[in-house]
Design a protein around this motif. Structure first.
Motif, short mmCIF file in Angstrom:
data_model
loop_
_atom_site.label_atom_id
_atom_site.label_comp_id
_atom_site.label_asym_id
_atom_site.label_seq_id
_atom_site.Cartn_x
_atom_site.Cartn_y
_atom_site.Cartn_z
N ARG A 178 36.21 -3.86 0.75
CA ARG A 178 35.66 -2.50 0.71
C ARG A 178 36.67 -1.52 1.30
NH1 ARG A 178 33.34 0.79 4.05
NH2 ARG A 178 33.34 -0.67 5.81
N THR A 179 37.23 -1.87 2.44
CA THR A 179 38.21 -1.01 3.11
C THR A 179 39.46 -0.83 2.25
OG1 THR A 179 37.38 -1.78 5.23
CG2 THR A 179 39.53 -0.72 5.24
N ALA A 180 39.96 -1.93 1.70
CA ALA A 180 41.18 -1.86 0.89
C ALA A 180 40.95 -0.98 -0.34
CB ALA A 180 41.62 -3.25 0.47
N ALA A 181 39.81 -1.14 -0.99
CA ALA A 181 39.52 -0.35 -2.19
C ALA A 181 39.51 1.14 -1.84
CB ALA A 181 38.19 -0.78 -2.80
N GLN A 182 38.95 1.46 -0.68
CA GLN A 182 38.89 2.84 -0.22
C GLN A 182 40.29 3.39 0.07
OE1 GLN A 182 36.16 3.25 3.15
NE2 GLN A 182 37.46 4.94 3.87
N TRP A 183 41.09 2.63 0.79
CA TRP A 183 42.45 3.08 1.13
C TRP A 183 43.32 3.20 -0.11
CZ3 TRP A 183 43.36 -0.37 6.10
CH2 TRP A 183 42.54 0.12 7.14
N ARG A 184 43.07 2.37 -1.09
CA ARG A 184 43.87 2.43 -2.32
C ARG A 184 43.65 3.71 -3.10
NH1 ARG A 184 45.14 -2.21 -6.25
NH2 ARG A 184 46.36 -3.60 -4.95
N ARG A 185 42.57 4.41 -2.81
CA ARG A 185 42.33 5.68 -3.51
C ARG A 185 43.24 6.80 -3.01
NH1 ARG A 185 36.66 4.69 -2.34
NH2 ARG A 185 36.09 3.01 -3.74
N GLU A 186 43.91 6.58 -1.88
CA GLU A 186 44.84 7.60 -1.36
C GLU A 186 46.11 7.60 -2.20
OE1 GLU A 186 43.84 9.57 0.83
OE2 GLU A 186 42.12 8.47 1.65
N PRO A 187 46.65 8.80 -2.47
CA PRO A 187 47.88 8.88 -3.26
C PRO A 187 49.01 8.06 -2.62
CG PRO A 187 47.03 11.08 -2.73
CD PRO A 187 46.17 10.09 -2.01
N GLY A 188 49.71 7.30 -3.44
CA GLY A 188 50.82 6.48 -2.94
C GLY A 188 50.38 5.14 -2.40
N SER A 189 49.08 4.88 -2.35
CA SER A 189 48.60 3.61 -1.79
C SER A 189 47.93 2.74 -2.85
CB SER A 189 47.58 3.89 -0.67
OG SER A 189 48.19 4.61 0.36
N GLU A 190 48.22 3.04 -4.10
CA GLU A 190 47.54 2.36 -5.20
C GLU A 190 47.78 0.85 -5.22
OE1 GLU A 190 49.59 4.99 -5.53
OE2 GLU A 190 48.31 6.64 -6.22
N ASP A 191 48.94 0.42 -4.67
CA ASP A 191 49.27 -1.00 -4.72
C ASP A 191 49.08 -1.72 -3.39
OD1 ASP A 191 50.02 -0.80 -7.39
OD2 ASP A 191 52.04 -0.11 -6.85
N LEU A 192 48.43 -1.06 -2.47
CA LEU A 192 48.20 -1.63 -1.15
C LEU A 192 47.53 -3.01 -1.25
CD1 LEU A 192 48.41 -0.24 1.75
CD2 LEU A 192 45.92 -0.16 1.62
N THR A 193 48.00 -3.96 -0.46
CA THR A 193 47.34 -5.28 -0.45
C THR A 193 46.59 -5.48 0.86
OG1 THR A 193 49.31 -6.36 0.47
CG2 THR A 193 49.09 -6.34 -1.93
N MET A 194 45.55 -6.28 0.78
CA MET A 194 44.78 -6.64 1.97
C MET A 194 44.78 -8.15 2.11
SD MET A 194 42.97 -5.63 4.58
CE MET A 194 42.48 -3.92 4.27
N ALA A 195 45.26 -8.62 3.26
CA ALA A 195 45.29 -10.07 3.51
C ALA A 195 44.11 -10.46 4.40
CB ALA A 195 46.60 -10.46 4.19
N VAL A 196 43.48 -11.56 4.02
CA VAL A 196 42.31 -12.07 4.74
C VAL A 196 42.57 -13.55 5.07
CG1 VAL A 196 39.85 -12.65 4.51
CG2 VAL A 196 40.69 -10.45 3.66
N ASN A 197 42.30 -13.92 6.31
CA ASN A 197 42.50 -15.32 6.73
C ASN A 197 41.32 -16.19 6.31
OD1 ASN A 197 45.04 -15.30 8.55
ND2 ASN A 197 43.85 -13.51 9.19
N VAL A 198 41.64 -17.36 5.83
CA VAL A 198 40.61 -18.30 5.39
C VAL A 198 40.83 -19.62 6.13
CG1 VAL A 198 39.84 -19.64 3.40
CG2 VAL A 198 40.33 -17.21 3.13
N SER A 199 39.79 -20.10 6.79
CA SER A 199 39.93 -21.32 7.58
C SER A 199 39.76 -22.56 6.71
CB SER A 199 38.89 -21.33 8.71
OG SER A 199 37.62 -21.63 8.17
N ALA A 200 40.07 -23.70 7.31
CA ALA A 200 40.00 -24.98 6.60
C ALA A 200 38.61 -25.22 6.01
CB ALA A 200 40.35 -26.11 7.56
N VAL A 201 37.59 -24.98 6.82
CA VAL A 201 36.22 -25.24 6.37
C VAL A 201 35.85 -24.32 5.19
CG1 VAL A 201 33.79 -25.13 7.05
CG2 VAL A 201 35.47 -26.13 8.60
N GLN A 202 36.27 -23.07 5.28
CA GLN A 202 36.01 -22.13 4.18
C GLN A 202 36.67 -22.61 2.89
OE1 GLN A 202 37.36 -18.61 6.71
NE2 GLN A 202 36.08 -17.60 5.20
N LEU A 203 37.90 -23.06 3.04
CA LEU A 203 38.69 -23.43 1.88
C LEU A 203 38.11 -24.63 1.13
CD1 LEU A 203 41.28 -22.55 0.43
CD2 LEU A 203 42.48 -24.32 1.72
#
Ligand code: C2E
Ligand code: MG
Ligand code: MG
Ligand code: MG
Length: 290
Positions: free
Chosen positions: A100-125
């Motif tokens: 949600r946050t990344a999608a919002q920040w990507r709407r800013e000019p110049g930030s269209e390609d912004l990436t958001m990294a999220v950590n995933v633990s062993a159990v999640q994976l």
């Protein structure tokens, strides 16, 4: 843990072990209420392009503020959340919030390609729910899959390599990018690179810390970068704290970097101001600590 000395014998606790068990029980109790009680938040550490020091993405880092225990670090509570079977729900919340946050920040000019990294633990994976959680978070936020990077550690791949491989390939099919986090600290690193297809290699900060003063690039860091380049991976250095490290990594053809030199993990509002170039006149290294 208590030493079980065979059937029918008593379990012996010394006072320190008893205290640790009581503390763990309290942590478990508090943690099981934390999500419903809205005690989690995400902070965001900028990822910069070493060529021009532009902010090209963020890593979302989970924070838990417990009313009774205070701020508990993720290294402490994530393993407990895994043991209690809570990490699935917590991780789903992290994904929704980060997307949600990344999608919002990507709407800013110049930030269209912004990436958001999220950590995933062993159990999640290794859980069949992960892919649904990722799909749902992307759909709800409108973030394109290519804007999301999931960070997994080598250690997460060890226990159940087959399930992990299935998860990773399903995620890649969605278009999500995958990063191997803390690279070099697990075991059998090279074997995993062979077995699992990833897009990004994150060089652990313990290696970055070996870059000092005006020395040559330490051979292991050199080797990690060369390996990543040979495999056509994007290379991110973690834990860059000094100007000397930044300079070495930049001339050493490392692509991206994160670390206190650029910024500590920031509250969402501060991260957004930084992104917009409107953070009130403070060098990045002196930004408030989240
Ligand atoms: P990580 O993914 O390797 O995250 C990097 C850690 O290094 C973060 O600690 C970050 O605050 C810290 N760091 C960043 N730059 C520097 C630096 O220049 N110097 C030093 N000394 N440290 C730096 P943090 O936030 O305490 O997170 C610790 C670990 O907890 C993470 O390691 C990650 O494995 C895990 N974690 C964090 N958030 C989540 C989450 O949402 N889900 C899961 N499953 N794990 C998470
Ligand atoms: Mg990470
Ligand atoms: Mg890391
Ligand atoms: Mg690390």
């Amino acid at each position: 843990a208590a030493k079980l000395s065979g059937r029918g014998r008593s379990v012996v606790f010394d006072p320190a072990m008893r205290a640790a068990a009581v503390e763990r029980r309290r942590l478990e109790q508090e943690l099981s209420e934390a999500l419903a009680a809205d005690q989690f938040r995400l902070v965001y550490q900028p990822v910069v392009d070493l060529a021009d020091e532009r902010v090209v993405g963020f890593e979302a880092l989970l924070r838990w503020q417990s009313p009774t225990l205070g701020a508990v670090p993720p290294m402490t509570f994530v393993p407990v959340a895994e043991d209690l079977g809570l990490i699935g729900d917590i991780g789903a919340w992290v994904l929704r919030e980060a997307c949600r946050t990344a999608a919002q920040w990507r709407r800013e000019p110049g930030s269209e390609d912004l990436t958001m990294a999220v950590n995933v633990s062993a159990v999640q994976l290794t859980s069949p729910d992960l892919i649904d959680h990722v799909r749902a978070a992307l759909a709800a936020s409108g973030l394109p899959a290519t804007g999301l990077v999931l960070e997994v550690t080598e250690t997460a791949l060890v226990g159940n390599a087959e399930r992990a491989a299935q998860s990773l390939s399903a995620l890649r099919d969605l278009g999500v990018r995958l990063a191997l986090d803390d690279f070099g600290t697990g075991y059998s690193s090279l074997g995993y690179l062979q077995q699992f297809t990833v897009d990004v290699l994150k060089i652990d900060r313990s290696f970055v810390a070996t870059i000092t003063g005006d020395d040559e690039m330490p051979p292991i860091v050199r080797g990690l970068i060369d390996l990543g380049r040979a495999l056509d991976l994007e290379i991110v250095a973690e834990g860059v704290e000094s100007e000397a490290q930044r300079a070495r990594l930049q001339t050493g053809r490392c692509d991206r970097a994160q670390g206190y030199l650029f910024a500590r993990p920031l509250e969402a509002t501060d991260a957004e101001l930084l992104l917009l170039g409107r953070f009130p006149g403070v060098p990045a290294s002196e930004l408030p600590r989240a």
